[in-house]
Motif scaffolding. Sequence first.
Motif, PDB file in Angstrom:
ATOM      1  N   ASN A  39       1.987  -5.055 -12.321  1.00 51.63           N
ATOM      2  CA  ASN A  39       2.388  -3.709 -11.430  1.00 51.63           C
ATOM      3  C   ASN A  39       1.008  -2.874 -10.972  1.00 51.63           C
ATOM      4  O   ASN A  39       0.274  -2.686 -11.791  1.00 51.63           O
ATOM      5  N   GLY A  40       1.334  -2.440  -9.654  1.00 55.89           N
ATOM      6  CA  GLY A  40       0.057  -1.932  -8.957  1.00 55.89           C
ATOM      7  C   GLY A  40      -1.117  -2.647  -8.738  1.00 55.89           C
ATOM      8  O   GLY A  40      -2.487  -2.057  -8.452  1.00 55.89           O
ATOM      9  N   ALA A  41      -1.101  -4.027  -8.832  1.00 51.79           N
ATOM     10  CA  ALA A  41      -2.322  -4.731  -8.487  1.00 51.79           C
ATOM     11  C   ALA A  41      -2.668  -4.858  -6.994  1.00 51.79           C
ATOM     12  O   ALA A  41      -3.860  -5.076  -6.826  1.00 51.79           O
ATOM     13  N   GLY A  42      -1.766  -4.247  -6.104  1.00 58.87           N
ATOM     14  CA  GLY A  42      -2.061  -4.546  -4.706  1.00 58.87           C
ATOM     15  C   GLY A  42      -1.425  -5.459  -4.063  1.00 58.87           C
ATOM     16  O   GLY A  42      -1.484  -5.594  -2.646  1.00 58.87           O
ATOM     17  N   LYS A  43      -0.414  -6.165  -4.563  1.00 61.39           N
ATOM     18  CA  LYS A  43       0.385  -7.245  -3.820  1.00 61.39           C
ATOM     19  C   LYS A  43       1.209  -6.658  -2.509  1.00 61.39           C
ATOM     20  O   LYS A  43       0.939  -6.978  -1.542  1.00 61.39           O
ATOM     21  N   THR A  44       2.018  -5.739  -2.840  1.00 63.87           N
ATOM     22  CA  THR A  44       2.865  -5.157  -1.686  1.00 63.87           C
ATOM     23  C   THR A  44       1.887  -4.439  -0.754  1.00 63.87           C
ATOM     24  O   THR A  44       2.131  -4.679   0.466  1.00 63.87           O
ATOM     25  N   THR A  45       0.897  -4.062  -1.185  1.00 59.49           N
ATOM     26  CA  THR A  45       0.030  -3.058  -0.207  1.00 59.49           C
ATOM     27  C   THR A  45      -0.680  -4.438   0.901  1.00 59.49           C
ATOM     28  O   THR A  45      -0.723  -4.381   2.027  1.00 59.49           O
ATOM     29  N   GLN A  84       9.840  -5.599  -0.804  1.00 59.92           N
ATOM     30  CA  GLN A  84      10.274  -5.182  -2.012  1.00 59.92           C
ATOM     31  C   GLN A  84      11.432  -4.413  -2.602  1.00 59.92           C
ATOM     32  O   GLN A  84      12.344  -4.603  -3.342  1.00 59.92           O
ATOM     33  N   HIS A 194       7.366 -11.791 -10.550  1.00 67.29           N
ATOM     34  CA  HIS A 194       6.829 -11.361 -11.993  1.00 67.29           C
ATOM     35  C   HIS A 194       7.418 -12.607 -12.850  1.00 67.29           C
ATOM     36  O   HIS A 194       7.288 -12.410 -13.816  1.00 67.29           O
TER      37      HIS A 194
HETATM   38  N1  LIG Z   1       1.862   4.548   0.103  1.00 68.98           N
HETATM   39  C1  LIG Z   1       1.200   5.077  -0.996  1.00 68.98           C
HETATM   40  N2  LIG Z   1       0.654   6.082  -1.300  1.00 68.98           N
HETATM   41  C2  LIG Z   1       0.062   6.449  -2.421  1.00 68.98           C
HETATM   42  N3  LIG Z   1      -0.317   5.085  -3.133  1.00 68.98           N
HETATM   43  C3  LIG Z   1       0.052   4.014  -2.920  1.00 68.98           C
HETATM   44  C4  LIG Z   1       1.012   3.873  -2.023  1.00 68.98           C
HETATM   45  N4  LIG Z   1       1.254   2.315  -1.819  1.00 68.98           N
HETATM   46  C5  LIG Z   1       0.892   2.002  -2.767  1.00 68.98           C
HETATM   47  N5  LIG Z   1      -0.055   2.938  -3.345  1.00 68.98           N
HETATM   48  C6  LIG Z   1      -0.820   2.598  -4.812  1.00 68.98           C
HETATM   49  O1  LIG Z   1      -1.641   1.358  -4.532  1.00 68.98           O
HETATM   50  C7  LIG Z   1      -1.497   0.538  -5.750  1.00 68.98           C
HETATM   51  C8  LIG Z   1      -1.088  -0.692  -5.565  1.00 68.98           C
HETATM   52  O2  LIG Z   1       0.334  -0.805  -5.262  1.00 68.98           O
HETATM   53  P1  LIG Z   1       1.225  -2.041  -4.863  1.00 68.98           P
HETATM   54  O3  LIG Z   1       2.650  -1.482  -4.523  1.00 68.98           O
HETATM   55  O4  LIG Z   1       0.380  -2.847  -3.570  1.00 68.98           O
HETATM   56  O5  LIG Z   1       1.088  -2.708  -6.153  1.00 68.98           O
HETATM   57  P2  LIG Z   1       2.078  -4.204  -6.236  1.00 68.98           P
HETATM   58  O6  LIG Z   1       0.981  -5.130  -6.885  1.00 68.98           O
HETATM   59  O7  LIG Z   1       2.886  -4.424  -5.375  1.00 68.98           O
HETATM   60  O8  LIG Z   1       3.101  -3.619  -7.792  1.00 68.98           O
HETATM   61  P3  LIG Z   1       4.428  -4.325  -8.111  1.00 68.98           P
HETATM   62  O9  LIG Z   1       4.347  -5.561  -9.049  1.00 68.98           O
HETATM   63  O10 LIG Z   1       4.794  -3.041  -9.198  1.00 68.98           O
HETATM   64  O11 LIG Z   1       5.117  -4.225  -6.713  1.00 68.98           O
HETATM   65  C9  LIG Z   1      -0.675   1.299  -6.744  1.00 68.98           C
HETATM   66  O12 LIG Z   1      -1.666   1.991  -7.493  1.00 68.98           O
HETATM   67  C10 LIG Z   1      -0.078   2.183  -6.029  1.00 68.98           C
HETATM   68  O13 LIG Z   1       0.438   3.368  -6.772  1.00 68.98           O
END
Ligand SMILES: Nc1ncnc2c1ncn2[C@@H]1O[C@H](COP(=O)(O)OP(=O)(O)OP(=O)(O)O)[C@@H](O)[C@H]1O
Lengths: 324, 251
Positions: A39-45, A84, A194
């Motif tokens: 979680n929070g690795a940056g995948k969704t970003t 997601q 996951h």
């Molecule tokens: N719009 C936003 N504003 C502020 N911080 C953000 C935003 N989007 C993502 N983040 C931060 O960027 C980091 C990466 O988030 P991301 O959603 O890409 O993780 P993820 O790998 O998709 O996690 P998960 O498995 O929980 O979906 C996290 O620390 C999150 O809190």
Amino acid sequence: MTSAIRVQQVAKRFGSVEALAGVSLDVRQGEFFGLLGPNGAGKTTLISALAGLVRLDSGHIEVMGCDVVSDYRNARRQLGVVPQELVFDPFFSVRETLKIQCGYFGIRQTRARDAWIDEILENLDLTSKANANMRSLSGGMKRRVLVAQALVHKPPVIVLDEPTAGVDVELRQTLWQFIRSLNRDGHTVVLTTHYLEEAESLCTRIAMLKAGRVVALDTTANLLRRFSVHALRLKLAPGVMLPPPLASRAQEKEGAWSIAFDQYSEIEPVLAELRANGCVLEDLEIGKPDLEEVFVRVMRGKEDRFPSGVGADARSPSSVGVTG
Amino acid sequence: MSGFPTLFYKEVLRFWKVGFQTVAAPVITALLYLLIFSHVLESRVHVYETVSYTAFLVPGLVMMSLLQNAFANSSSSLIQSKVTGSIIFVLLPPISYRAFYLAYVLAALVRGLSVGAGVLLATLWFAPLQFAEPLWILAFALLGGSILASLGVIAGIWADKFDQLAAFQNFLIMPLTFLSGVFYSIHSLPPFWQQVSHWNPVFYMIDGFRHGFFGVSDVSPWQSLVIVATCLVLLSMLTLGMLKRGYKLRA
Ligand SMILES: Nc1ncnc2c1ncn2[C@@H]1O[C@H](COP(=O)(O)OP(=O)(O)OP(=O)(O)O)[C@@H](O)[C@H]1O
Ligand SMILES: [Mg+2]
């Protein structure tokens, strides 16, 4: 051939959070690619950047050779994204939702369009819900509609951000059958999940992200070979000791001994050794390499490579980072 | 312009499906205003020589309803889809920011015009109306509606929560529309407030719109036209700029 997705030195900060810290990777056309990470690795970003929902601080991304910023309209035509978050428009029915989504991509109202919508509905087991309002659907059904929406324009590149979260076993299987068949027809698929067994059985190549960085990137087979091995797990009867030659190769974990091996033929001598020493076994099992073990090791960092030397190779994960 | 026809259609369908709330209700509200104000003020207030107060009031109410509903449509559609997250369905496809802007503004204009026409039809029973110079009616309805629709896009994008949008509405849109000469001619105001009214663009929309009905107005309709058209151009540029940069829509 142009890559389906080309990510080059991509960085993105949200305030003090470094969501992506210089990510580079290539997804080839026709691949079934896994994007894994905690979680929070940056995948969704990363996916959002790909889809133009997030603006990059630096770096470039191309989808089928189209830059997602300068040529955003062509890039988006090539891309179908299943988000997601479980989102839906409460004003419309399932079929209306899909028709509207078609229109956004400039697809005309033709028989072929309707036939494709019917086919998607059928494959996602939504036909009986076609005229139901979105509000009345269960969470798993809403998730299926999201998948359907991503497919209306037959995108060559399909990105699924945790499509099976909250979805029952049956649908998971039908969903993967459908996505697999799309993949066989030439669609490139990128998946985050996951559920690591899911990734292991579906993905031909996998990137692992940690704190906005790629920490492993290789074919699934290579990752399994490098970070996980076959292991013989032995539970000895109380008071029984492992003979010294075996003990030196074995690791103790939760009261059981684990001996790594490469070939099944290596098992025989181990068993012979046990027999010769009169060791009484309580339990014995053969563990196969699995992605979960790979994942845990990769996430713990470079130092924690598989210690026995068997199966682990000398290259560090980052040295195989960017493959063409 | 791929995507524009569908986005426009979807935006129209969105309010039409709940038409009782989005079209019928505001018509009834306007009728209540008409009944109360004309009953209380008909015999006391006289604005133009040949025009009864009720007749004077009707175009103002029509325009006020048109403007408020144009604003309500684009702003509430955007904030709703932002809050629920369904905004991504229009952010993922290859819709250009110009198509996006046109679709939201035109759909809001359709809602404004529908409500305005509803109010006009409903009030025909209460006051005999003339249509002296109908082109002015059309011009100010279209320009004014588009301006408020544009403002609605800005407000919908800017606001993160419903109460921020409500603040925008209560502290900007409501005062601008109420203090624009809907219920009176600004000549009946003290000089200071007359001056203030001249800084309110909505005053020109309503004054020009009313000119189309009676052929008389507080200021020349040409002057109003220039001011209103300039406002529309400036607001459109601002809105298009926000959309192009992805302000608050693309993180
Ligand atoms: N719009 C936003 N504003 C502020 N911080 C953000 C935003 N989007 C993502 N983040 C931060 O960027 C980091 C990466 O988030 P991301 O959603 O890409 O993780 P993820 O790998 O998709 O996690 P998960 O498995 O929980 O979906 C996290 O620390 C999150 O809190
Ligand atoms: Mg995520």
